[in-house]
Design an enzyme around this catalytic site. Structure first.
Site, PDB file in Angstrom:
ATOM      1  N   GLY A  90      -2.288  20.567  13.208  1.00  0.00           N
ATOM      2  CA  GLY A  90      -2.919  20.207  12.086  1.00  0.00           C
ATOM      3  C   GLY A  90      -3.146  21.277  11.288  1.00  0.00           C
ATOM      4  O   GLY A  90      -4.147  21.491  10.558  1.00  0.00           O
ATOM      5  N   ASP A 135     -16.172  20.617   9.463  1.00  0.00           N
ATOM      6  CA  ASP A 135     -16.540  19.398   9.340  1.00  0.00           C
ATOM      7  C   ASP A 135     -17.775  18.939  10.542  1.00  0.00           C
ATOM      8  O   ASP A 135     -18.217  17.993  10.507  1.00  0.00           O
ATOM      9  CB  ASP A 135     -15.556  18.459   9.112  1.00  0.00           C
ATOM     10  CG  ASP A 135     -14.437  18.254  10.114  1.00  0.00           C
ATOM     11  OD1 ASP A 135     -14.600  18.700  11.146  1.00  0.00           O
ATOM     12  OD2 ASP A 135     -13.371  17.944   9.589  1.00  0.00           O
ATOM     13  N   ASN A 178       2.138  18.362  14.592  1.00  0.00           N
ATOM     14  CA  ASN A 178       1.765  18.532  13.229  1.00  0.00           C
ATOM     15  C   ASN A 178       3.043  17.456  12.375  1.00  0.00           C
ATOM     16  O   ASN A 178       4.141  17.656  13.090  1.00  0.00           O
ATOM     17  CB  ASN A 178       2.194  19.835  12.633  1.00  0.00           C
ATOM     18  CG  ASN A 178       1.643  20.112  11.118  1.00  0.00           C
ATOM     19  OD1 ASN A 178       1.769  18.969  10.250  1.00  0.00           O
ATOM     20  ND2 ASN A 178       0.972  21.172  10.748  1.00  0.00           N
ATOM     21  N   HIS A 202     -14.522  29.295  10.365  1.00  0.00           N
ATOM     22  CA  HIS A 202     -14.816  29.225   8.898  1.00  0.00           C
ATOM     23  C   HIS A 202     -16.226  28.790   8.718  1.00  0.00           C
ATOM     24  O   HIS A 202     -16.495  28.242   7.757  1.00  0.00           O
ATOM     25  CB  HIS A 202     -13.866  28.545   8.114  1.00  0.00           C
ATOM     26  CG  HIS A 202     -12.298  29.145   8.073  1.00  0.00           C
ATOM     27  ND1 HIS A 202     -11.234  28.689   7.813  1.00  0.00           N
ATOM     28  CD2 HIS A 202     -11.921  30.489   8.620  1.00  0.00           C
ATOM     29  CE1 HIS A 202     -10.143  29.256   7.943  1.00  0.00           C
ATOM     30  NE2 HIS A 202     -10.675  30.584   8.629  1.00  0.00           N
ATOM     31  N   CYS A 219     -32.706  37.814   4.222  1.00  0.00           N
ATOM     32  CA  CYS A 219     -33.395  38.248   5.298  1.00  0.00           C
ATOM     33  C   CYS A 219     -32.783  38.001   6.737  1.00  0.00           C
ATOM     34  O   CYS A 219     -33.354  38.338   7.839  1.00  0.00           O
ATOM     35  CB  CYS A 219     -34.963  37.462   5.255  1.00  0.00           C
ATOM     36  SG  CYS A 219     -34.737  35.740   5.659  1.00  0.00           S
TER      37      CYS A 219
HETATM   38  N1  APR Z   1      -2.127  15.283  12.345  1.00  0.00           N
HETATM   39  C1  APR Z   1      -1.814  16.618  12.483  1.00  0.00           C
HETATM   40  N2  APR Z   1      -1.549  17.405  11.379  1.00  0.00           N
HETATM   41  C2  APR Z   1      -1.620  16.869  10.323  1.00  0.00           C
HETATM   42  C3  APR Z   1      -1.974  15.640   9.666  1.00  0.00           C
HETATM   43  C4  APR Z   1      -2.242  14.699  11.010  1.00  0.00           C
HETATM   44  N3  APR Z   1      -2.643  13.405  10.980  1.00  0.00           N
HETATM   45  N4  APR Z   1      -2.099  15.160   8.595  1.00  0.00           N
HETATM   46  C5  APR Z   1      -1.590  16.403   7.980  1.00  0.00           C
HETATM   47  N5  APR Z   1      -1.641  17.228   8.969  1.00  0.00           N
HETATM   48  C6  APR Z   1      -1.049  19.037   8.841  1.00  0.00           C
HETATM   49  C7  APR Z   1      -0.267  19.046   7.590  1.00  0.00           C
HETATM   50  O1  APR Z   1       1.046  18.797   7.776  1.00  0.00           O
HETATM   51  C8  APR Z   1      -0.574  20.499   7.314  1.00  0.00           C
HETATM   52  O2  APR Z   1       0.544  21.358   8.072  1.00  0.00           O
HETATM   53  O3  APR Z   1      -2.242  19.511   8.762  1.00  0.00           O
HETATM   54  C9  APR Z   1      -1.935  20.721   7.779  1.00  0.00           C
HETATM   55  C10 APR Z   1      -3.113  21.002   7.123  1.00  0.00           C
HETATM   56  O4  APR Z   1      -2.999  22.407   6.421  1.00  0.00           O
HETATM   57  P1  APR Z   1      -4.189  22.966   5.579  1.00  0.00           P
HETATM   58  O5  APR Z   1      -4.568  21.846   4.578  1.00  0.00           O
HETATM   59  O6  APR Z   1      -3.416  24.180   4.992  1.00  0.00           O
HETATM   60  O7  APR Z   1      -5.238  23.225   6.706  1.00  0.00           O
HETATM   61  P2  APR Z   1      -5.437  24.505   7.367  1.00  0.00           P
HETATM   62  O8  APR Z   1      -4.375  24.859   8.068  1.00  0.00           O
HETATM   63  O9  APR Z   1      -6.622  24.305   8.409  1.00  0.00           O
HETATM   64  O10 APR Z   1      -6.128  25.267   6.267  1.00  0.00           O
HETATM   65  C11 APR Z   1      -6.654  26.682   6.469  1.00  0.00           C
HETATM   66  O11 APR Z   1      -7.409  27.100   4.216  1.00  0.00           O
HETATM   67  O12 APR Z   1      -8.726  26.624   2.436  1.00  0.00           O
HETATM   68  C12 APR Z   1      -8.655  26.542   3.615  1.00  0.00           C
HETATM   69  O13 APR Z   1     -10.746  27.416   4.715  1.00  0.00           O
HETATM   70  C13 APR Z   1      -9.602  26.350   4.348  1.00  0.00           C
HETATM   71  O14 APR Z   1      -9.782  26.334   6.996  1.00  0.00           O
HETATM   72  C14 APR Z   1      -9.181  25.656   5.858  1.00  0.00           C
HETATM   73  C15 APR Z   1      -7.757  26.849   5.701  1.00  0.00           C
END
Ligand code: APR
Length: 229
Positions: A175, A94, A201, A109, A120
């Protein structure tokens, strides 16, 4: 929460996942409120879908871009950006770290704000709600510069990430659910390389490599832990 004493640390890496942007309004994939399953990866987010109907995949990504543009970086992003010597290794596409002012960002990613031509090799930064152009000068469709499911990660990006992680002495994972590889292996890699590892987290990942786990959100914890810098 006490502010962390950083005097003993020379190289800091922030390793971020979707949860880093949750308080900006960008939903996570997994965990509470996760959007995984809300759209079809096979239709919108894989190479095969792009080859089948490129306009549809590009249109979907334009919608994601417009959504993200309506979101703003939060205080946690700004705290990280304020630590100019730290490296950010992110799974997020993002661009929120850069919008907050971070300069040393390794995007594992890819990015919503990049296009590339697989015919190309042309690459283009493209920021905005709509793509400036959908086709390359060579005539092929431009493809979002994102690592979709089934894609291989860019080796040079992985090497840069491995380099900063192997030489860091403080690693802060924020996160990420820790289920998507190879990024899921980074906390263990940092730990084995001798770094002190902290996880932030609200629903900790359970990864064994963290020396300290702080149950809380990025927006709340980062200003407290690194506040006043
Ligand atoms: N602050 C910190 N952590 C948070 C918050 C917050 N406000 N809200 C949620 N979380 C945590 C959740 O508890 C969870 O452990 O963020 C995590 C999100 O996990 P995912 O959605 O699995 O994200 P991520 O680990 O980045 O996913 C990896 O999966 O599909 C894909 O390519 C996509 O880059 C992504 C990859």
């Amino acid at each position: 929460m006490e502010t962390l004493d950083l005097s003993g640390y020379r190289h800091i890496v922030f390793f971020t996942g979707a949860g880093m942007s949750a308080e900006s309004g960008v939903p996570t994939y997994r965990g509470k409120g996760g959007t995984r399953g809300s759209y079809s990866i096979g239709e919108y987010a894989c190479q095969e879908a792009f080859e089948r109907v490129p306009e549809k995949v590009l249109g979907f990504h334009e919608k994601r871009r417009r959504f993200v543009l309506d979101c703003e970086p939060h205080e946690g992003h700004r705290v990280i950006a304020g630590m100019a010597d730290a490296a950010v290794v992110t799974q997020n596409i993002d661009g929120m770290h850069q919008r907050a002012g971070s300069r040393n960002v390794i995007e594992l990613h890819g990015s919503l704000w990049r296009l590339r031509c697989d015919a190309c090799g042309f690459r283009k930064e493209d920021y905005g709600g709509t793509y400036e152009t959908l086709q390359c000068g060579c005539g092929a469709w431009l493809r979002p510069g994102i690592t979709w499911f089934g894609d291989v990660l860019d080796a040079s990006v992985m090497n840069r990430a491995a380099e900063v992680i192997s030489s860091c002495d403080l690693f802060v994972g924020i996160g990420t659910s820790g289920v998507v590889w190879p990024a899921a292996g980074f906390p263990a890699f940092a730990h084995e390389s001798g770094a002190y590892c902290i996880e932030i987290n609200p629903e900790p990942s359970g990864a064994a490599s963290y020396d300290r786990v702080i149950e809380g959100t990025a927006g709340e914890v980062l200003p407290q832990l690194f506040g006043g810098r």
